[in-house]
Design an enzyme around this catalytic site. Structure first.
Site, PDB file in Angstrom:
ATOM      1  CB  CYS A 106       7.166 -11.224  -0.833  1.00  0.00           C
ATOM      2  SG  CYS A 106       7.033 -10.967   0.948  1.00  0.00           S
ATOM      3  CE  LYS A 139      -3.125  -3.013   0.297  1.00  0.00           C
ATOM      4  NZ  LYS A 139      -2.171  -4.117   0.436  1.00  0.00           N
ATOM      5  CB  SER A 145      -2.251 -11.940  -0.956  1.00  0.00           C
ATOM      6  OG  SER A 145      -0.899 -11.946  -1.320  1.00  0.00           O
TER       7      SER A 145
END
Length: 550
Positions: free
Chosen positions: A192, A121, A466
């Protein structure tokens, strides 16, 4: 200069005195005053290394004749916030980030600013601030994490740790093996290691023209990233000199370029929330249908995680975003970027070094892009699916609804073996208002995959997923349950029909019965009684409008 408001003339004697209290000289105050937003914190691995990159940006600014002022903002690690009440704060943090940057830049009348950010975000919140403030700006994304390894197999947070929980519950691995996976999934700092939301938004930022070429895929641990940060600081001073502002870069045509790159990469469905929210700040209207329209004419070229075998390291080795844009060049608009050059000038020397990672247009992974927008009786205002991450046999599916009014209830049922092949798991009251905060559903989807049900069970929610999610998972169902949308009317055992090729998501219940249920339905009690989420719940718009505050 804007900064003359705080430094020029006899009347600004007190202001200069305050600057001098921090050690700034008259010579430094004569230069453009440039903000550097350092989103570093010690809670988020994507941001733990950003102070060194911020220093590099400041070095570049100073070298090129500016005076740099560092300040910070918040940044949530979605992985740590996942699967519990903390995830309610993730999407709402985007608005706080944008507002806090605006407050600092405008209050101190800065002439320009750079943002150093990485995660889910924080990057979109930063881009919203850039569009809103509209002074010379540049973004340095912090870079991906290196992939981990277990028993010779490349893993990451999702493919390793999250899916490992489901594998352990299914009896596939031991607790000792799960612990080893835990220790090896995230080997160091960075965002990630798959094409999850953070890396998707980094690629979107580069494709939009607001970061330097190759910035998105240059890894957090790579010295190239430090050099890019210095060059970004220097480039920002060129933008000041030319007065090249974001409004000249963030055009409708540039947003279309960014969406096409996202679709070719098979990026996160969260971009369907973030890109329209950023465009809104730039005064550009992007309807939900634009994603589907562009998806039908944009091939999916890169088989990246979570659905494919390749990591961001592979994409970087293959040539990164410039190489992807080189493949798509005949589809792209030739827009100006922070380099001072156009997209096509930027990619003129780009090349694809690994064709199995960035496929040619003649041999795509899929003929359409990564995202599809589904409408129908269950989603009159739309819903979102990463279609290229769904097995072909699940592109058309009918099954009984298994209805849960929270993520926690669904996780308990999945973990307890209560879900069967062919079921359609409905998780509702998790939308922007209903959550509040529109939580990501990585825990239930990862558990389904780990238990061997990932391609045999569909999951439909008014929440979101996600970027690490893959399989038949449909999110952003609008209107949401908390607003009385059709998803609030679904009952256990109702038949749900999914038809991705025809872009349909339907509840197979006759209208007379639905009308009866509408009359019986009552709005849920407010879950939040105080604090920021209470304000957010009252002001947030629907997911199909980007979940922006109104």
């Amino acid at each position: 200069m804007r900064s003359d408001d705080v430094k020029k003339g006899v009347e600004r004697t007190p202001h200069r005195s305050l600057f001098k209290a921090m050690g700034y000289t008259d010579e430094e105050l004569e230069r453009p005053l440039v903000g550097v937003v350092n989103t570093f914190n010690e809670l988020c691995p994507g941001h733990a290394h950003l102070s060194s990159l911020t220093n590099a940006v400041k070095t570049g600014i100073t070298f090129a004749g500016g005076t740099a002022f560092e300040f910070g903002t918040i940044g949530i690690c979605d992985g740590i916030a996942m699967g519990h009440a903390g995830m309610k704060y993730s999407l709402p943090s985007r608005e706080v980030i944008a507002d806090s940057i605006e407050v600092m830049v405008e209050a101190h009348r800065l002439d320009a600013f750079a943002i150093v950010a990485s995660c889910d975000k924080i990057v979109p919140g930063s881009l919203m601030a850039i569009a809103r403030i509209d002074i010379p700006s540049i973004v340095v994304t912090g870079g991906p994490m290196m992939p981990g390894s277990f028993k010779g197999e490349s893993i990451d947070l999702v493919k390793g740790a999250f899916e490992g929980v489901g594998r352990y519950k299914a009896g596939e691995i031991t607790l000792e093996e799960l612990k080893a996976i835990e220790n090896r999934s995230c080997p160091g700092c960075g965002s990630c290691a798959g094409m999850f939301t953070a890396n998707t938004m980094a690629c979107v930022t580069e494709a939009l023209g607001l970061s330097l070429p190759t910035c998105a895929t240059t890894h957090a641990v790579d010295a190239r990233k430090v050099r890019l940060a210095k060059r970004s600081g220097m480039k920002l001073m060129e933008l000041v000199e030319k007065n090249l502002t974001p409004s000249r870069i963030m055009t409708r045509e540039a947003f279309e370029n960014a969406i096409r790159v996202d679709l070719a990469l098979g990026g996160s469905t969260n971009t369907v929330l973030h890109i329209p929210a950023i465009a809104r700040e730039a005064g550009v209207k992007l309807e939900l249908g634009v994603f589907d329209e562009l998806s039908r004419s944009t091939p999916h070229l890169c088989d990246l995680r979570p659905a494919g075998p390749y990591s961001l390291r592979d994409l970087d080795e293959a040539g990164g975003v410039p190489a992807v844009m080189k493949r798509l060049q005949d589809m792209l608009n030739d827009c100006i970027t922070v380099t001072g050059k156009t997209i096509k000038e930027n990619i003129s020397g780009a090349a694809v070094y690994r064709e199995e990672v960035i496929r040619p247009l003649s041999n795509p992974m899929h003929s359409e892009g990564g995202i599809a927008i589904l409408y129908g009786a269950l989603a009159p205002k739309g819903s979102v699916v990463k279609q290229t991450a769904v097995q072909e046999e699940m592109h058309r599916h009918e099954g009984p609804a298994r209805v849960f009014d929270s993520e926690e209830d669904a996780v308990r049922a999945i973990g307890g073996g209560e879900i069967n092949e062919g079921d359609v798991v409905i998780i509702r009251y998790e939308g922007p208002k209903g959550g509040p905060g529109m939580r990501e559903m990585l825990s239930p989807t990862s558990m389904l995959i780990g238990m061997g049900l990932g391609e045999k069970v569909a999951l439909v929610t008014d929440g979101r997923f996600s970027g690490g999610t893959h399989g038949p998972c449909i999110g952003h169902v609008s209107p949401e349950a908390a607003e009385g949308g059709p998803i609030a009317l679904v009952r256990e055992g109702d038949t749900i029909r999914i038809n991705i090729p025809e872009r349909r998501l339907d509840l197979l219940v006759d209208e007379e019965e639905l009308e009866k249920r509408r009359k019986e339905w009552r709005p849920p009690k407010e879950k939040i009684k105080k604090g920021y989420l209470r304000v957010y719940q009252r002001l947030v718009s629907s997911a199909d409008e980007g979940a922006v505050l109104k």
